[in-house]
Design a protein around this motif. Structure first.
Motif, PDB file in Angstrom:
ATOM      1  N   ILE A 173       0.738  -1.045  -0.025  1.00 37.82           N
ATOM      2  CA  ILE A 173       0.035  -0.013   0.078  1.00 37.82           C
ATOM      3  C   ILE A 173       0.803   1.248  -0.140  1.00 37.82           C
ATOM      4  O   ILE A 173       1.892   1.278   0.606  1.00 37.82           O
ATOM      5  N   SER A 174       0.493   2.268  -0.771  1.00 40.11           N
ATOM      6  CA  SER A 174       1.222   3.400  -0.924  1.00 40.11           C
ATOM      7  C   SER A 174       1.433   4.090   0.368  1.00 40.11           C
ATOM      8  O   SER A 174       0.588   4.408   1.328  1.00 40.11           O
ATOM      9  N   GLY A 175       2.756   4.331   0.532  1.00 39.61           N
ATOM     10  CA  GLY A 175       3.074   5.006   1.903  1.00 39.61           C
ATOM     11  C   GLY A 175       3.615   4.201   3.032  1.00 39.61           C
ATOM     12  O   GLY A 175       3.993   4.703   4.024  1.00 39.61           O
ATOM     13  N   HIS A 176       3.382   2.834   2.886  1.00 37.06           N
ATOM     14  CA  HIS A 176       3.587   1.952   4.071  1.00 37.06           C
ATOM     15  C   HIS A 176       5.142   1.665   4.155  1.00 37.06           C
ATOM     16  O   HIS A 176       5.636   1.292   3.258  1.00 37.06           O
ATOM     17  N   ALA A 177       5.476   1.863   4.981  1.00 40.79           N
ATOM     18  CA  ALA A 177       6.970   1.907   5.536  1.00 40.79           C
ATOM     19  C   ALA A 177       7.540   0.201   5.458  1.00 40.79           C
ATOM     20  O   ALA A 177       8.843  -0.008   5.059  1.00 40.79           O
ATOM     21  N   THR A 178       6.922  -0.563   6.123  1.00 41.61           N
ATOM     22  CA  THR A 178       7.215  -1.623   6.463  1.00 41.61           C
ATOM     23  C   THR A 178       6.383  -2.807   5.679  1.00 41.61           C
ATOM     24  O   THR A 178       5.342  -2.542   5.260  1.00 41.61           O
ATOM     25  N   LEU A 179       7.180  -3.931   4.988  1.00 36.59           N
ATOM     26  CA  LEU A 179       6.792  -4.806   4.249  1.00 36.59           C
ATOM     27  C   LEU A 179       7.349  -6.225   4.752  1.00 36.59           C
ATOM     28  O   LEU A 179       8.390  -6.365   5.409  1.00 36.59           O
ATOM     29  N   TYR A 180       6.285  -7.123   4.831  1.00 39.53           N
ATOM     30  CA  TYR A 180       6.473  -8.459   5.032  1.00 39.53           C
ATOM     31  C   TYR A 180       6.403  -9.628   4.034  1.00 39.53           C
ATOM     32  O   TYR A 180       5.451  -9.352   3.272  1.00 39.53           O
ATOM     33  N   TRP A 181       7.206 -10.614   4.427  1.00 42.96           N
ATOM     34  CA  TRP A 181       6.913 -11.718   3.472  1.00 42.96           C
ATOM     35  C   TRP A 181       6.724 -12.940   4.430  1.00 42.96           C
ATOM     36  O   TRP A 181       7.412 -13.001   5.411  1.00 42.96           O
ATOM     37  N   TYR A 182       5.630 -13.707   4.230  1.00 40.05           N
ATOM     38  CA  TYR A 182       5.356 -14.860   5.011  1.00 40.05           C
ATOM     39  C   TYR A 182       5.142 -15.976   4.193  1.00 40.05           C
ATOM     40  O   TYR A 182       4.560 -15.971   2.932  1.00 40.05           O
ATOM     41  N   GLN A 183       5.098 -17.220   4.772  1.00 36.94           N
ATOM     42  CA  GLN A 183       4.974 -18.494   4.195  1.00 36.94           C
ATOM     43  C   GLN A 183       3.865 -19.210   4.835  1.00 36.94           C
ATOM     44  O   GLN A 183       3.986 -19.189   6.244  1.00 36.94           O
TER      45      GLN A 183
END
Lengths: 110, 115
Positions: free
Chosen positions: B26-36
């Motif tokens: 999402i635009s402006g979101h500082a944190t990104l996560y990857w999950y399995q």
């Protein structure tokens, strides 16, 4: 290692009955979050609790964070068919690592 | 507001092949996560980025998995070579908050089947 267990794993209820899922961590958590995942869908955020003993309500849902910050519960009053899905707790431990629980799958029988 | 976008939605590969997944938060979101997320289990955090820096990759199998978030926006997750046990849904999520984990918004996921 870090464990966040939920019980029960599965729960079948008649529509209108109450439902509770319990979340237990092997270590202290700085916060606890709850998510709902519908079958075939992705997790959707419900709430976050950060204070020891905190209780929050959202309509028919009541969330509680334990005094020791190692357990939490989600209670649904008078379940509806729209409540079907898997409920996950998730928390951050003191090492700032984030873990999801094992989940409780809720089936509501009309 | 547009949600978290992921592609592809489905992927079938043979073991020992390589695969890559893409996520646009999402635009402006500082944190990104990857999950399995393996069938019947809760999501397992693989890696957390804050802007383009790695916050936590303690559960990422680094011998075969890699991820990057160039320019602090889009991210890719790669598996090379894939094993049968990598069959799972790979979820990307993003949040406003930095540092401690906040409310996360999840994408639809990529369902990977390794044969």
């Amino acid at each position: 290692g870090q464990q966040v267990m939920q019980i029960p794993q599965y729960q079948h209820v008649q529509e209108g009955e109450d439902f509770t899922t319990y979340c237990n961590s092997s270590t202290t958590l700085s916060n606890i979050q709850w998510y709902k995942q519908r079958p075939g869908g992705h997790p959707v955020f419900l709430i976050q609790l950060v204070k020891s003993g905190e209780v929050k309500k959202q309509k028919r849902l009541t969330f509680q964070f334990g005094e020791a910050k190692k357990n939490s519960s989600l209670h649904i009053t008078a379940t509806q068919t729209t409540d079907v899905g898997t409920y996950f707790c998730a928390g951050t431990n003191t090492g700032n690592q984030f873990y999801f629980g094992t989940g409780t799958s809720l089936t509501v029988i009309p | 507001e547009a949600g978290v976008a992921q592609s592809p939605r489905y992927k079938i590969i043979e073991k020992r092949q390589s695969v890559a997944f893409w996520c646009n938060p999402i635009s402006g979101h500082a944190t990104l996560y990857w999950y399995q997320q393996i069938l019947g289990q809760g999501p397992k955090l693989l890696i957390q980025f804050q802007n383009n820096g790695v916050v936590d990759d303690s559960q990422l199998p680094k011998d075969r998995f890699s991820a990057e978030r160039l320019k602090g926006v889009d991210s890719t997750l790669k598996i090379q070579p894939a094993k049968l046990e990598d069959s799972a849904v790979y979820l990307c999520a993003s949040s406003w908050t930095s540092g401690r984990v906040g409310e996360q918004y999840f994408g639809p996921g990529t369902r990977l089947t390794v044969t």
